[in-house]
Design an enzyme around this catalytic site. Structure first.
Site, PDB file in Angstrom:
ATOM      1  N   TYR A 146      33.706 -11.235  49.532  1.00 10.57           N
ATOM      2  CA  TYR A 146      33.640 -12.068  48.326  1.00 10.57           C
ATOM      3  C   TYR A 146      32.467 -11.683  47.423  1.00 10.57           C
ATOM      4  O   TYR A 146      32.408 -12.099  46.268  1.00 10.57           O
ATOM      5  CB  TYR A 146      33.527 -13.553  48.687  1.00 10.57           C
ATOM      6  CG  TYR A 146      34.715 -14.118  49.456  1.00 10.57           C
ATOM      7  CD1 TYR A 146      35.863 -13.360  49.656  1.00 10.57           C
ATOM      8  CD2 TYR A 146      34.687 -15.400  49.983  1.00 10.57           C
ATOM      9  CE1 TYR A 146      36.940 -13.869  50.357  1.00 10.57           C
ATOM     10  CE2 TYR A 146      35.767 -15.913  50.687  1.00 10.57           C
ATOM     11  CZ  TYR A 146      36.893 -15.143  50.877  1.00 10.57           C
ATOM     12  OH  TYR A 146      37.951 -15.650  51.569  1.00 10.57           O
ATOM     13  N   LYS A 195      37.116  -8.071  63.387  1.00  9.80           N
ATOM     14  CA  LYS A 195      38.295  -7.199  63.411  1.00  9.80           C
ATOM     15  C   LYS A 195      37.786  -5.803  63.769  1.00  9.80           C
ATOM     16  O   LYS A 195      37.968  -4.831  63.029  1.00  9.80           O
ATOM     17  CB  LYS A 195      38.985  -7.245  62.031  1.00  9.80           C
ATOM     18  CG  LYS A 195      40.332  -6.586  61.970  1.00  9.80           C
ATOM     19  CD  LYS A 195      41.429  -7.336  62.683  1.00  9.80           C
ATOM     20  CE  LYS A 195      42.740  -6.557  62.642  1.00  9.80           C
ATOM     21  NZ  LYS A 195      43.758  -7.090  63.562  1.00  9.80           N
ATOM     22  N   ASP A 227      42.825 -12.155  64.352  1.00 11.10           N
ATOM     23  CA  ASP A 227      44.242 -12.542  64.436  1.00 11.10           C
ATOM     24  C   ASP A 227      44.497 -13.357  65.697  1.00 11.10           C
ATOM     25  O   ASP A 227      45.220 -14.352  65.693  1.00 11.10           O
ATOM     26  CB  ASP A 227      45.162 -11.311  64.347  1.00 11.10           C
ATOM     27  CG  ASP A 227      44.629 -10.104  65.086  1.00 11.10           C
ATOM     28  OD1 ASP A 227      43.480 -10.144  65.572  1.00 11.10           O
ATOM     29  OD2 ASP A 227      45.360  -9.093  65.191  1.00 11.10           O
ATOM     30  N   ASP A 251      36.260 -18.459  56.034  1.00 11.69           N
ATOM     31  CA  ASP A 251      36.918 -19.249  54.996  1.00 11.69           C
ATOM     32  C   ASP A 251      38.277 -19.716  55.517  1.00 11.69           C
ATOM     33  O   ASP A 251      38.644 -20.897  55.451  1.00 11.69           O
ATOM     34  CB  ASP A 251      37.074 -18.351  53.751  1.00 11.69           C
ATOM     35  CG  ASP A 251      37.608 -19.095  52.549  1.00 11.69           C
ATOM     36  OD1 ASP A 251      37.714 -20.330  52.611  1.00 11.69           O
ATOM     37  OD2 ASP A 251      37.935 -18.425  51.548  1.00 11.69           O
ATOM     38  N   ASP A 255      39.329 -23.643  57.497  1.00 11.82           N
ATOM     39  CA  ASP A 255      40.400 -24.510  56.974  1.00 11.82           C
ATOM     40  C   ASP A 255      41.457 -24.774  58.046  1.00 11.82           C
ATOM     41  O   ASP A 255      41.983 -25.876  58.156  1.00 11.82           O
ATOM     42  CB  ASP A 255      41.058 -23.874  55.744  1.00 11.82           C
ATOM     43  CG  ASP A 255      40.379 -24.317  54.458  1.00 11.82           C
ATOM     44  OD1 ASP A 255      39.325 -24.995  54.540  1.00 11.82           O
ATOM     45  OD2 ASP A 255      40.885 -23.981  53.373  1.00 11.82           O
TER      46      ASP A 255
END
Ligand code: NAD
Length: 360
Positions: A146, A195, A227, A251, A255
């Site tokens: 980001y 990852k 994942d 992020d 959620d």
């Protein structure tokens, strides 16, 4: 002890829920012998109305000089309120970005806890919900994809967009230290999510996290691919204590972790800087649809104040007392309208604040 708290009521339900959280802090103060001094700071739509910008330099300075910041929420009805006719950098939510940057908040904490009494709101199947869960996602907030360089350009006649994911070892080390420190105050387990089978930044992440882990021999460290973590959160959320991860993965996962609790009015959050300084706020927004009606659920903000006691002031006993009062209120069948169910007693926003204070 005496603590200076910068308070940002903000917009919508912000003033109502923050006022209940202050009431609870004052009750903690009188019970445990502390004093909380509040300085009110304008941010969001109310600051635009008063000063033309969502956060003034003076407001930021007041927040910076405090021991911690308690925030309600900012924002209004997008597309309806006049604030949204302004350019994006002058809208209420721009205040949030400015204060996070201005205060150097690089670690975001989002706990997800399933209360026995609210299990029916959990969207997972009963056998999984019955096991309960109590975790916190610790997300790096100021680096990664980001904040990397980005561009969109034509390459050989084809429009091409590039985003860059960069982390240096210092950025990884400081968030890893936060993750392990938080685990020491909780269940002493860190699941570091990356990852690393694909990304260089993740391989550096794993290496640095493993180095930091050596300073915390009591904490169990495991690595998990992002994942797999997304799957495990809905299959077996009880396995997690601290999920430590980078900005974009955090992020998404925070959620997902919120969603499986099923109740947005219950979810606190914290954003921490170096040292003990932090900003504490509910995970939900300003809820303009119910503002001014005295029906908002103040528990997320009250639980954010409990996080402030624990992480900025090191008042663990006091934080426990607030969290226990929330559990007790739910056990006693007291509910705001958003979590109301048959046979329970419905109370107002103020009524909920009072009920918590009575149980501290
Ligand atoms: P929201 O979280 O404000 O509301 C979503 C829904 O949940 C609404 O129906 C609302 O009534 C309900 N709700 C939220 N908090 C509640 C509470 N404590 N008690 C009872 N019900 C509650 O999200 P939104 O509608 O997408 O956003 C509204 C405004 O808030 C927008 O302007 C948005 O930009 C802003 N916002 C601010 C923050 C923040 O300040 N950190 C975060 C998210 C959204």
């Amino acid at each position: 002890m005496n603590f200076n708290v910068a308070v940002i009521p903000g917009d919508g339900i912000g003033p109502e829920i923050v006022s209940e959280a202050k009431k609870v802090l004052d009750k903690v103060g009188s019970k445990f012998g502390h004093e909380f001094t509040y300085k009110e700071v304008l941010m969001g739509g109310v600051s635009i109305d008063a000063h033309g910008v969502p956060l003034t330099d003076e407001a930021l300075e007041t927040a910076r000089k405090s021991d911690a910041v308690l925030l309600g929420a900012v924002g209004g009805r997008v597309g309806v309120d006049s604030w949204y006719k302004l350019p994006p950098n002058l809208r209420p939510e721009a205040g949030l970005l400015a204060i996070r940057k201005g205060l150097g908040l690089f670690a975001n904490l989002r706990p997800a806890y399933l209360y026995d009494e609210l299990k029916s709101a959990c969207p997972l199947k009963e056998s999984i919900a019955d096991a309960g869960f109590d975790m916190v996602v610790v997300r790096e907030l100021t680096g990664g994809l980001y904040f990397g360089e980005r561009k969109t350009e034509e390459v050989n006649g084809v429009m091409t967009a590039v985003d860059t994911l960069t982390y240096n070892e210092e950025e990884i080390r400081r968030i890893a230290v936060k993750g392990f420190e938080i685990a020491m105050k909780r269940g002493k387990k860190v699941t570091s999510v990356d990852k690393a089978n694909v990304l260089d930044s993740s391989r550096l992440w794993q290496k640095v996290v493993a180095e930091v882990a050596k300073d915390y021999p009591e904490v169990t460290l495991e690595n998990m691919l992002v994942d797999n973590c997304a799957m495990q959160l809905v299959k077996d959320p009880a396995q997690f204590d601290v999920i430590l991860t980078e900005n974009m993965f955090g992020d998404i996962l925070s959620d997902e972790a919120s969603m499986i609790t099923g109740s947005i009015g219950m979810l606190p959050s914290a954003s921490l800087a170096a040292g003990k300084f932090g900003l504490y706020e509910p995970s939900h927004g300003a809820a303009p649809d119910i503002a001014g009606k005295n029906i908002a659920n103040p528990l997320a903000t009250i639980l954010s104040a409990a996080m402030m006691l624990r992480y900025s002031f090191d008042l663990d006993k006091e934080a426990d007392a607030v969290e226990e009062a929330v559990r007790q209120v739910l056990k006693d069948g007291i509910r705001t309208v958003d979590i109301m169910s048959e046979g329970m007693q419905q109370v107002t926003c103020q009524g909920m604040g009072d009920a918590i204070c009575e149980r501290i």
